[in-house]
Write a protein that holds these residues in place. Structure first.
Motif, PDB file in Angstrom:
ATOM      1  N   ARG A 189       0.824  -1.216   0.000  1.00 47.12           N
ATOM      2  CA  ARG A 189       0.000   0.000   0.000  1.00 47.12           C
ATOM      3  C   ARG A 189       0.857   1.264   0.000  1.00 47.12           C
ATOM      4  NH1 ARG A 189      -4.097  -1.716   4.728  1.00 47.12           N
ATOM      5  NH2 ARG A 189      -4.645   0.498   4.693  1.00 47.12           N
ATOM      6  N   ALA A 190       1.933   1.240   0.755  1.00 50.35           N
ATOM      7  CA  ALA A 190       2.777   2.442   0.822  1.00 50.35           C
ATOM      8  C   ALA A 190       3.488   2.682  -0.512  1.00 50.35           C
ATOM      9  CB  ALA A 190       3.785   2.322   1.955  1.00 50.35           C
ATOM     10  N   PHE A 191       4.019   1.609  -1.103  1.00 49.64           N
ATOM     11  CA  PHE A 191       4.714   1.821  -2.380  1.00 49.64           C
ATOM     12  C   PHE A 191       3.749   2.283  -3.472  1.00 49.64           C
ATOM     13  CE2 PHE A 191       8.490  -0.678  -0.857  1.00 49.64           C
ATOM     14  CZ  PHE A 191       9.405   0.347  -1.061  1.00 49.64           C
ATOM     15  N   LEU A 192       2.501   1.845  -3.412  1.00 49.11           N
ATOM     16  CA  LEU A 192       1.538   2.269  -4.425  1.00 49.11           C
ATOM     17  C   LEU A 192       1.112   3.733  -4.246  1.00 49.11           C
ATOM     18  CD1 LEU A 192      -0.744  -0.886  -4.880  1.00 49.11           C
ATOM     19  CD2 LEU A 192       1.042  -0.026  -6.398  1.00 49.11           C
ATOM     20  N   GLN A 193       1.568   4.358  -3.143  1.00 48.41           N
ATOM     21  CA  GLN A 193       1.307   5.792  -2.958  1.00 48.41           C
ATOM     22  C   GLN A 193       2.604   6.589  -2.914  1.00 48.41           C
ATOM     23  OE1 GLN A 193      -1.927   6.557   0.131  1.00 48.41           O
ATOM     24  NE2 GLN A 193      -1.615   4.371   0.428  1.00 48.41           N
ATOM     25  N   HIS A 194       3.704   5.897  -3.133  1.00 49.72           N
ATOM     26  CA  HIS A 194       5.022   6.532  -3.066  1.00 49.72           C
ATOM     27  C   HIS A 194       5.142   7.601  -4.152  1.00 49.72           C
ATOM     28  CE1 HIS A 194       9.349   6.996  -2.884  1.00 49.72           C
ATOM     29  NE2 HIS A 194       9.444   6.116  -1.899  1.00 49.72           N
ATOM     30  N   PRO A 195       5.677   8.771  -3.820  1.00 50.07           N
ATOM     31  CA  PRO A 195       5.803   9.808  -4.859  1.00 50.07           C
ATOM     32  C   PRO A 195       6.622   9.346  -6.057  1.00 50.07           C
ATOM     33  CG  PRO A 195       6.997  10.427  -2.835  1.00 50.07           C
ATOM     34  CD  PRO A 195       6.137   9.239  -2.507  1.00 50.07           C
ATOM     35  N   ARG A 196       7.587   8.467  -5.830  1.00 51.93           N
ATOM     36  CA  ARG A 196       8.381   7.979  -6.956  1.00 51.93           C
ATOM     37  C   ARG A 196       7.662   6.890  -7.749  1.00 51.93           C
ATOM     38  NH1 ARG A 196      13.584   9.420  -7.703  1.00 51.93           N
ATOM     39  NH2 ARG A 196      14.629  10.578  -6.047  1.00 51.93           N
ATOM     40  N   PHE A 197       6.578   6.368  -7.210  1.00 48.52           N
ATOM     41  CA  PHE A 197       5.729   5.472  -7.995  1.00 48.52           C
ATOM     42  C   PHE A 197       4.753   6.299  -8.828  1.00 48.52           C
ATOM     43  CE2 PHE A 197       1.582   3.254  -8.352  1.00 48.52           C
ATOM     44  CZ  PHE A 197       1.966   2.248  -9.218  1.00 48.52           C
ATOM     45  N   LEU A 198       4.068   7.246  -8.180  1.00 53.29           N
ATOM     46  CA  LEU A 198       3.012   7.999  -8.857  1.00 53.29           C
ATOM     47  C   LEU A 198       3.565   9.026  -9.836  1.00 53.29           C
ATOM     48  CD1 LEU A 198       0.602   8.700  -5.892  1.00 53.29           C
ATOM     49  CD2 LEU A 198       0.262   7.083  -7.766  1.00 53.29           C
ATOM     50  N   TYR A 199       4.732   9.568  -9.504  1.00 54.96           N
ATOM     51  CA  TYR A 199       5.308  10.608 -10.354  1.00 54.96           C
ATOM     52  C   TYR A 199       6.580  10.081 -11.001  1.00 54.96           C
ATOM     53  CZ  TYR A 199       2.053  13.794  -8.112  1.00 54.96           C
ATOM     54  OH  TYR A 199       0.905  14.399  -7.666  1.00 54.96           O
ATOM     55  N   ARG A 200       6.886  10.626 -12.154  1.00 56.49           N
ATOM     56  CA  ARG A 200       8.128  10.243 -12.823  1.00 56.49           C
ATOM     57  C   ARG A 200       9.198  11.252 -12.408  1.00 56.49           C
ATOM     58  NH1 ARG A 200       6.235   9.161 -18.872  1.00 56.49           N
ATOM     59  NH2 ARG A 200       8.489   9.129 -19.157  1.00 56.49           N
TER      60      ARG A 200
END
Lengths: 488, 549
Positions: B196-207
């Motif tokens: 859950r945390a990685f799926l909201q991580h800024p480096r996941f959501l943003y390039r």
């Protein structure tokens, strides 16, 4: 948590796929608020609503919307039928013959719209400010009434404005509604700039946002909910730290974007850590379950004799509106929010009429002579009237902290994109592209308002119903350039 | 069944650029008051020599994953994305592409929606033991198996944020996860926190692209290997990098232009590249959602996607062959609409067009669906599609201009009579440019069916005679041949692919210079999609980033 237990959609589908209509607030709400709070005064609430349709049908004089007589004993028309079926006729005032003035000779009058019809009435209606001459723009030139009221009465509620849209897709072109087209609510920053507030479109998301932190009555369920909240908090801890680390690494432009994200993340964290206090009739509504699927783009209408799609162009808007009005009712009751902005349909709405009324056309083409013509446009109006009537009924059934009904402390108003009459662009009469003879509805007992009448508005500005609603909740400012109250 | 046709009309090296491109631009800019127009970038001058172009860079804002990329990323991470829940993620407006960073301001809906999606994705994963074990990659010895949690965080984290997770972050995640695992007496409850945390991580959501500073250019950075792996993957595949690509980045294989180009070549051989090329073309042409029944719309989308995949990737033919193909990929339903022999399949199957005016992608039902909300105005809608989409022209109503409505048809009137109202006065400036193009496609209705008279008006015979900038044509074949003689269409696609790659729709002066450099890198206009991709990914615009102010 969601999903594992029976949810609303499963119940509505019922056994053997038979849809069962359930009185949601009576039968489907687990008992929640045991602590009955009483107060001398209850907060005031406001709900404003919009339908992207006019009731004209090009070139036709007949009218299935405006009652033939004024006063209390008017006969309910096809377009107003839901006032009867929802049993709220005496709780609603119907205004007809309202007029939104338009641009002439390059000059837009105060509170008026620019001459091109579609898209250009939202701004003046909700902000009271005139539109820009000659341009097509959905963006208002001032803050919208919901935001003005929220800044006066929202207090410390978690959601100053609940901005929702019922219609999730556009049904033409790429089937999207985004940007200024899909938003009704605009706030004004201290420096005067206007900012669009994107509405929540998913009923499920709206439920999650509103009722995070509420614990169910059942001890086993309550324990599970507490554990779930603890886990959410742990996750958000990690994400929050990640966000702060990345913000330190990036350049200023990237950082601004991440800071904006972080602001919303902090608000979410706060909600997850808070434990909302239940009062009076406040209850945790049943989880609405998965959202109904989004309908595809409509088959375009090629004239008489061409088949019309009966499968696309509809995303169960009626069911979505039912859930969203339930949520507004309970958000008001629980004092999670005091102001709601409901965009029921998009301007120039292309929602299919087949699934709801059997017409082989969409709402927009009905106004231009497709299947059903004036009767179909009256049905399209009725679809929107139903959503207001539903919310009125639901609010009327809930006891507020002061012992009155929540409806008694609420003001509601519904306006439409257009009316029926002169079209200055085409220089035609009885046109759907007209802001003459517009209809608007006002409801709720806030400020001592009483209802049940059909009133000839005498060419008054339709935003006058918003001025009345604002006054009823204690905000006496004019709405932009419109200061007349519909209630006299 | 793959089509082995020779590339019809192929004229590699001898194709000529339209010599009137310059004057046409000038003419557009000065056209009547009811019309404004402009073309992207400068005219293409193949083989032009001069001083070596100085390095130009592309300015890119912080980009968020599009809805499509988000779904592919989740799918890649946990083996299943829920299409039905995706509506919680923001819809991407098409400008015409879905990855325009200017449309990606973070909203409460995004942040709240992503949290709910992350929770559901984790629940769904943990409820499926086989998938769960594959994703976690080890079998825990007990609720607090530190080593298993650590290896999971490192592996899953690298896939999610598309670069190695720094060790102090690994420690933080392991501690957070083990705290919940201990509390719940369940290792997987802790693993769920990680997902859950990685799926909201800024480096996941943003390039996120930080890069390393470049001497002498304060706002330009050289992207690191991981950032280039992401750029490559999102461009060529529409997905985050897979393990193999991340491993290549770890080995330093993406450290220079040659390495990036070599990797792109390999990636173009993968099926994901064909899917992505089809999607890029669908957005460019505006044919993602079609106004027909579900099955017919799907058949049309498949038809165009198959042509793009076959011509551009499987057969590696010149990009312009999309407009020359003498046959198409139809199933029985679509063949019946077109009046072609049924291939006896529900899958897209190659059928030659034979006689008639069909040729290439412009005769696909998907493109011909640009017919407007009533067929009455099909010539306008199609004319606009040709000018705006195929030629990248800007045609807008000027400020303050109000288009008068089309008059009601009276008996004996045909479409040309009705639309004639638009060809007078101030309207003519635009409609003289738009309508004659559309009239050339009138021989086909909005499903691509041949029509010889107007619907409901048998007395109105359709001629199907069109005109594009002074050149007469008839039908999709004639239009395609004209456009192939016109440098603007090829240049339009080049600039559109660049827009998509960089995630912005409005081009700056520097972007135009970058585009000119890219065009220098192509031998001639008979380039393949692969060549265009290689030139693009080897460019300074791709390898560097200029940060906005």
């Amino acid at each position: 948590m969601r999903g594992r237990v029976m949810n609303r959609r499963m119940l509505l589908r019922g056994a053997c796929g038979v849809a069962v209509a359930l009185p949601f607030l009576d039968a489907m709400v687990p008992a929640f608020g045991r602590r009955v709070a009483r107060a001398d005064t209850a907060p005031k609430r406001l709900a404003v609503m919009w339908g992207g349709i006019s009731y004209g049908s090009d070139g036709r004089a007949e009218d299935f919307v405006v009652p033939t007589t004024t006063g209390a004993s008017y006969e309910t028309t096809r377009g107003l039928a839901p006032l009867d079926s929802e049993g709220v006729k005496d709780r609603v005032t119907v205004f007809s013959n309202l007029l939104l003035p338009w641009e002439e000779g390059g000059v837009v009058p105060p509170g008026g719209r620019s001459a091109p019809y579609h898209y250009n009435t939202m701004g003046p209606l909700f902000s009271g400010m005139r539109g820009p001459a000659g341009e097509r723009s959905g963006a208002p030139r001032g803050p919208t009434c919901d935001q003005i009221v929220a800044s006066a009465i929202a207090g410390t509620t978690t959601f100053p404005v609940l901005a929702y849209r019922v219609q999730p897709a556009g049904y033409v072109g790429t089937n999207e509604i985004g940007g200024d087209s899909g938003a009704l609510s605009w706030s004004q920053a201290p420096d005067g700039t206007l900012r669009r507030v994107d509405p929540t479109v998913s009923p499920r998301q709206a439920f999650e946002d509103l009722f995070t932190g509420f614990t169910p009555d059942d001890p086993v369920e309550a324990e599970r909910a507490r554990r779930a909240l603890r886990q959410r908090a742990s996750v958000l801890d990690l994400v929050s730290e990640d966000m702060q680390r990345v913000m330190r690494e990036v350049g200023p432009s990237d950082r601004r974007r991440l800071e904006e994200h972080f602001t919303h993340l902090r608000a979410l964290e706060e909600r997850v850590r808070s434990t909302p206090v239940a009062m009076g009739s406040c209850r945790l509504p049943m989880d609405p379950g998965m959202d109904p699927p989004i309908g595809g783009a409509i088959i375009e209408y090629e004239g008489a004799g061409m088949p019309y799609s009966v499968e696309n162009g509809y995303s169960s808007e009626d069911e979505r509106a039912d859930v969203l009005t339930d949520l507004v009712a309970m958000a008001f009751t629980c004092d999670r929010s005091r102001v709601a902005s409901l965009m029921i349909t998009e301007w120039k709405c292309y929602m299919n009429m087949f699934q709801l009324f059997g017409w082989r056309s969409d709402m927009h083409e009905c106004t231009h002579g497709a299947d059903g013509t004036s009767m179909a446009t009256a049905d399209a109006i009725a679809f929107h009237v139903k959503q207001l009537a539903r919310l009125v009924r639901k609010l009327d059934a809930i006891t507020d902290v002061d012992g009155a009904s929540v409806l008694d402390n609420t003001a509601l108003a519904l306006v439409f994109e257009g009316g029926k009459g002169h079209d200055p662009e085409g220089n035609t009469e009885n046109s759907a592209h007209s802001t003459e003879h517009m209809v608007a509805l006002l409801a709720g007992g806030a400020g001592g308002m009483t209802h049940g009448q059909h009133v000839d508005g005498g060419a008054m500005h339709p935003a006058s119903v918003f001025v009345s609603a604002m006054q009823a909740v204690g905000v006496t400012d004019a709405l932009g350039e419109v200061s007349t109250s519909a209630m006299g | 069944m793959p089509h082995q046709a020779t590339s019809a009309g192929r004229t590699r090296g001898t194709g000529r650029r339209n010599p009137v491109a310059g004057p046409v631009i000038a003419g557009l800019l000065t056209c009547a008051s009811a019309c404004t127009g402009a073309l992207d970038g400068g005219p293409y001058r193949p083989g032009e020599t001069g001083s070596a172009p100085s390095a130009h860079f592309a300015t890119t804002r912080l980009r968020r994953l599009t809805q499509y990329e988000y779904a592919r990323a989740v799918d890649q991470l946990v083996g299943r994305a829920h299409p039905e829940t995706l509506m919680l993620y923001p819809i991407d407006p098409r400008t015409p592409f879905d990855d325009d960073a200017d449309e990606q301001d973070p909203t409460a809906s995004l942040v709240n929606g992503v949290e709910l999606l992350a929770t559901e994705t984790a629940e769904d994963l943990l409820a499926d033991p086989a998938r769960r074990d594959t994703v976690i990659g080890c079998i825990p010895s007990g609720p607090t198996d530190d080593a298993c949690m650590r290896s999971f965080v490192e592996r899953f984290g690298r896939r999610a944020i598309r670069r190695p997770v720094p060790s102090d972050d690994v420690d933080r995640y392991v501690a957070g996860a083990l705290a919940i695992a201990t509390e719940e007496g369940d290792f997987y409850a802790g693993a769920g926190i990680v997902v859950r945390a990685f799926l909201q991580h800024p480096r996941f959501l943003y390039r996120v692209e930080v890069g390393t500073p470049v001497d002498g250019t304060p706002d330009v950075v050289r992207l690191d290997d991981w950032e280039l792996a992401s750029r490559l993957s999102f461009l060529v595949w529409g997905t985050p990098p897979d393990d193999a690509l991340l491993d290549a980045a770890a080995r330093g294989e993406l450290h220079d232009a040659d390495g990036v180009i070599a990797r792109a070549e390999e990636m173009l051989l993968d099926a994901r590249a064909g899917e992505q090329a089809a999607r890029i073309h669908a957005m460019w042409l505006g044919i993602e959602i079609l106004p027909h029944s579900t099955s017919l719309s799907a058949a049309m989308r498949d038809e165009s996607a198959t042509l793009v995949r076959e011509v551009l990737l499987s057969q590696d033919r010149p990009w312009r062959d999309l407009f020359r193909e003498p046959g198409t990929y139809v199933n029985d339903e679509l063949a019946a609409i077109y009046g072609l022999p049924a291939p006896g399949s529900s899958e897209p199957t190659y059928v030659p067009y034979g006689e008639g005016t069909r040729q290439g992608i412009l005769s696909h039902g998907a493109f011909l669906s640009h017919g407007g909300s009533t067929g009455e105005r099909a010539p306008i809608h199609r004319g606009l599609a040709v000018r705006r989409r195929l030629l990248c022209e800007t045609i807008e109503l000027p400020r303050g201009f109000m288009p008068p409505p089309l008059p009601e048809p009276t008996s004996g009137q045909c479409r040309a009579d009705l639309l004639a109202a638009h060809r007078t006065g101030g309207c003519a400036g635009c409609h003289d440019r738009i309508d004659p193009v559309g009239f050339g496609l009138e021989g086909y209705d909005i499903a691509g069916r041949v029509q010889s008279t107007e619907p409901g008006r048998p007395e109105c015979t359709i001629e199907g005679a069109g005109m594009l900038d002074g050149h007469a044509f008839a039908g999709p074949r004639g239009l395609a041949d004209l456009l192939l003689e016109d440098a603007r269409m090829t240049e339009c696609f080049e600039s559109q692919l660049y827009r998509f790659a960089m995630g912005h729709s409005s081009l700056t002066d520097e972007d135009s210079q970058v585009l000119a450099e890219l065009r220098h890198g192509l031998v001639d206009e008979e380039f393949t999609y692969g060549e265009l991709v290689r030139v693009l990914v080897g460019s300074s615009a791709f390898l560097y980033r200029r940060e906005p102010e």
